[in-house]
Design a protein around this motif. Sequence first.
Motif, PDB file in Angstrom:
ATOM      1  N   PHE A   1      -9.317   8.458  -6.358  1.00  0.00           N
ATOM      2  CA  PHE A   1      -8.914   7.305  -5.261  1.00  0.00           C
ATOM      3  C   PHE A   1      -7.682   7.697  -4.348  1.00  0.00           C
ATOM      4  O   PHE A   1      -6.567   8.276  -5.193  1.00  0.00           O
ATOM      5  CB  PHE A   1      -8.708   6.127  -5.920  1.00  0.00           C
ATOM      6  CG  PHE A   1      -9.968   5.423  -6.529  1.00  0.00           C
ATOM      7  CD1 PHE A   1     -10.796   4.779  -5.856  1.00  0.00           C
ATOM      8  CD2 PHE A   1     -10.516   5.712  -8.109  1.00  0.00           C
ATOM      9  CE1 PHE A   1     -12.059   4.428  -6.385  1.00  0.00           C
ATOM     10  CE2 PHE A   1     -11.568   5.423  -8.476  1.00  0.00           C
ATOM     11  CZ  PHE A   1     -12.204   4.349  -7.699  1.00  0.00           C
ATOM     12  N   ASP A   2      -7.566   7.419  -3.174  1.00  0.00           N
ATOM     13  CA  ASP A   2      -6.397   7.947  -2.496  1.00  0.00           C
ATOM     14  C   ASP A   2      -5.581   6.641  -2.452  1.00  0.00           C
ATOM     15  O   ASP A   2      -4.240   6.715  -2.003  1.00  0.00           O
ATOM     16  CB  ASP A   2      -6.866   7.878  -1.000  1.00  0.00           C
ATOM     17  CG  ASP A   2      -8.018   9.027  -1.038  1.00  0.00           C
ATOM     18  OD1 ASP A   2      -7.481  10.132  -0.860  1.00  0.00           O
ATOM     19  OD2 ASP A   2      -9.096   8.900  -0.865  1.00  0.00           O
ATOM     20  N   LEU A   3      -5.907   5.448  -2.764  1.00  0.00           N
ATOM     21  CA  LEU A   3      -5.046   4.198  -2.483  1.00  0.00           C
ATOM     22  C   LEU A   3      -5.718   3.034  -3.417  1.00  0.00           C
ATOM     23  O   LEU A   3      -6.863   2.953  -3.496  1.00  0.00           O
ATOM     24  CB  LEU A   3      -5.036   3.723  -1.034  1.00  0.00           C
ATOM     25  CG  LEU A   3      -4.113   2.427  -0.707  1.00  0.00           C
ATOM     26  CD1 LEU A   3      -2.391   2.524  -1.235  1.00  0.00           C
ATOM     27  CD2 LEU A   3      -4.447   2.058   0.527  1.00  0.00           C
ATOM     28  N   THR A   4      -4.808   2.410  -4.041  1.00  0.00           N
ATOM     29  CA  THR A   4      -4.934   1.383  -4.789  1.00  0.00           C
ATOM     30  C   THR A   4      -4.363  -0.106  -4.333  1.00  0.00           C
ATOM     31  O   THR A   4      -3.088  -0.080  -3.960  1.00  0.00           O
ATOM     32  CB  THR A   4      -4.778   1.267  -6.322  1.00  0.00           C
ATOM     33  OG1 THR A   4      -5.530   2.627  -7.020  1.00  0.00           O
ATOM     34  CG2 THR A   4      -5.627   0.207  -7.230  1.00  0.00           C
ATOM     35  N   MET A   5      -5.090  -1.061  -3.996  1.00  0.00           N
ATOM     36  CA  MET A   5      -4.528  -2.658  -3.665  1.00  0.00           C
ATOM     37  C   MET A   5      -5.179  -3.486  -4.517  1.00  0.00           C
ATOM     38  O   MET A   5      -6.411  -3.481  -4.848  1.00  0.00           O
ATOM     39  CB  MET A   5      -4.771  -2.532  -2.115  1.00  0.00           C
ATOM     40  CG  MET A   5      -4.536  -1.420  -1.206  1.00  0.00           C
ATOM     41  SD  MET A   5      -4.551  -1.698   0.457  1.00  0.00           S
ATOM     42  CE  MET A   5      -3.128  -2.927   0.849  1.00  0.00           C
ATOM     43  N   ALA A   6      -3.957  -4.523  -4.673  1.00  0.00           N
ATOM     44  CA  ALA A   6      -4.640  -5.538  -5.497  1.00  0.00           C
ATOM     45  C   ALA A   6      -5.400  -6.748  -4.768  1.00  0.00           C
ATOM     46  O   ALA A   6      -5.301  -6.669  -3.447  1.00  0.00           O
ATOM     47  CB  ALA A   6      -3.187  -6.322  -6.020  1.00  0.00           C
ATOM     48  N   ALA A   7      -6.137  -7.247  -5.632  1.00  0.00           N
ATOM     49  CA  ALA A   7      -7.058  -8.441  -5.126  1.00  0.00           C
ATOM     50  C   ALA A   7      -6.320  -9.689  -4.889  1.00  0.00           C
ATOM     51  O   ALA A   7      -5.221  -9.823  -5.727  1.00  0.00           O
ATOM     52  CB  ALA A   7      -8.416  -8.577  -5.704  1.00  0.00           C
ATOM     53  N   PRO A   8      -6.444 -10.723  -3.921  1.00  0.00           N
ATOM     54  CA  PRO A   8      -7.492 -10.566  -2.984  1.00  0.00           C
ATOM     55  C   PRO A   8      -7.198  -9.549  -1.616  1.00  0.00           C
ATOM     56  O   PRO A   8      -5.954  -9.812  -1.245  1.00  0.00           O
ATOM     57  CB  PRO A   8      -7.680 -11.629  -2.399  1.00  0.00           C
ATOM     58  CG  PRO A   8      -6.271 -12.578  -2.937  1.00  0.00           C
ATOM     59  CD  PRO A   8      -5.927 -11.935  -4.014  1.00  0.00           C
TER      60      PRO A   8
END
Length: 442
Positions: A97-104
């Motif tokens: 994975f290149d990037l992780t972002m929190a939901a929403p």
Amino acid sequence: MAASVQARVLIVARDDELAGPLAEGLDRLGWRTVTARTPAAALACIADLQVEAAIVDLAAGDAVLDLAKQLKAACAPRRLPLLAIGDPDPTLATYGFDLTMAAPLHPSQAAMRLESLVRLAVAEEEFELRIETFAARSRSLTLPDPDISPLRILAIGEPAPQFLALSNALTRDGAEVVGAFTAYTAFDYLHERPFDAVVLWAGDNPQEALSIAAGLRRNTRLFHTPALLYMRQGSYITTAEAYHRGVSDVASPETPEDDTARRVIELARNHRRLSAVRNALDGARGSGLMDPATGLFTRDLFAAHLARIAQASRVRNRPLSVCVLRVAEKAALAEARAGGWMARAIPQIGSMVGRLVRVEDTAARLAPEVFALALPATPLHAAQAAGERIAAVIGCTAFEAGDGKPPFVVEFDIGAAEVSSPESVGRALEDAATRAQALKAS
């Protein structure tokens, strides 16, 4: 493959709770999506569709962790950026994975991250091709050692409590934060040293923050520096207007400072990676193969490299367009040409063209007053827009006319064409030049 069955983004999610609103929003923003419920369906989509990036909802289960590398392998040699939605976890990078972002995840926020990730992927592909082009001429290109110094963030605006909280969160994340209370101080800092990202506090005067963002986009050296606008909810400035004025991302003080800080850090990291590739490509200026006056590709070197890009575009299933910019023969420029002042301005104009193109684009000087661009992963309309953007920025510059005469400005005739196959490269470049010539005649 029919264009009607293409999609730009694959979303992997087991239900529509997150994927539904995200897909609808991305579709409206021009990032056409396709959703897969299972890893098997996701791999089938990658095989059949022209997917540029993938978004994976980690709530879909542990199986999606192994899916990441499988998706990248299925797209090879095209690089596939992968964005994960879930709790930030440094170990996710080991899965691909290149990037992780929190939901929403807001669709506009996702679109901005996708844009930067795809650009980085295409830039790295382009660097590999340039290594081959220069090696064929006994020259070498190498990436510099990674810059491991703290990320440098410039925070511009009044010292409001929420803005100071964000600055503190950035510092906790290891960034070096410099504060500037006014636009004048900010641009002094920006001209003195490089920054990886800028944070703009909108406060009670969002127009001033937007003016600073627009100023970044009008400056050839600062053009690519990302800017996050920290804007109160309910502001009369819309997100669409902020993006139009050159903002890279928009956040609200109502969002936790740590989440916003992570977004700024990701912008800064991506910019630093792109800058490393750009600096490596700029190293070609000293190879002895480039146009000595402008530092751009020569006509012959450009032709050889464009053929290589066209072959790679077919293999990677990416579009490719070319654009020709010809200095317009306006009556107001006749005196500048006769006095030799246009010839003196061309090196500066060419240098500006080289700085205004994206990292992945190739700029060349085809003739004394004619420039060309090769734009990988770019359809025709976007290539035309890129040429017009470059012309608009250069059109804001006044060039010396000598002997106390008022300075002159330069306009361009612009033509663009899409390359349909490696065999049609020459014809596409001729078509673009012909369209620019037609504008000249009119």
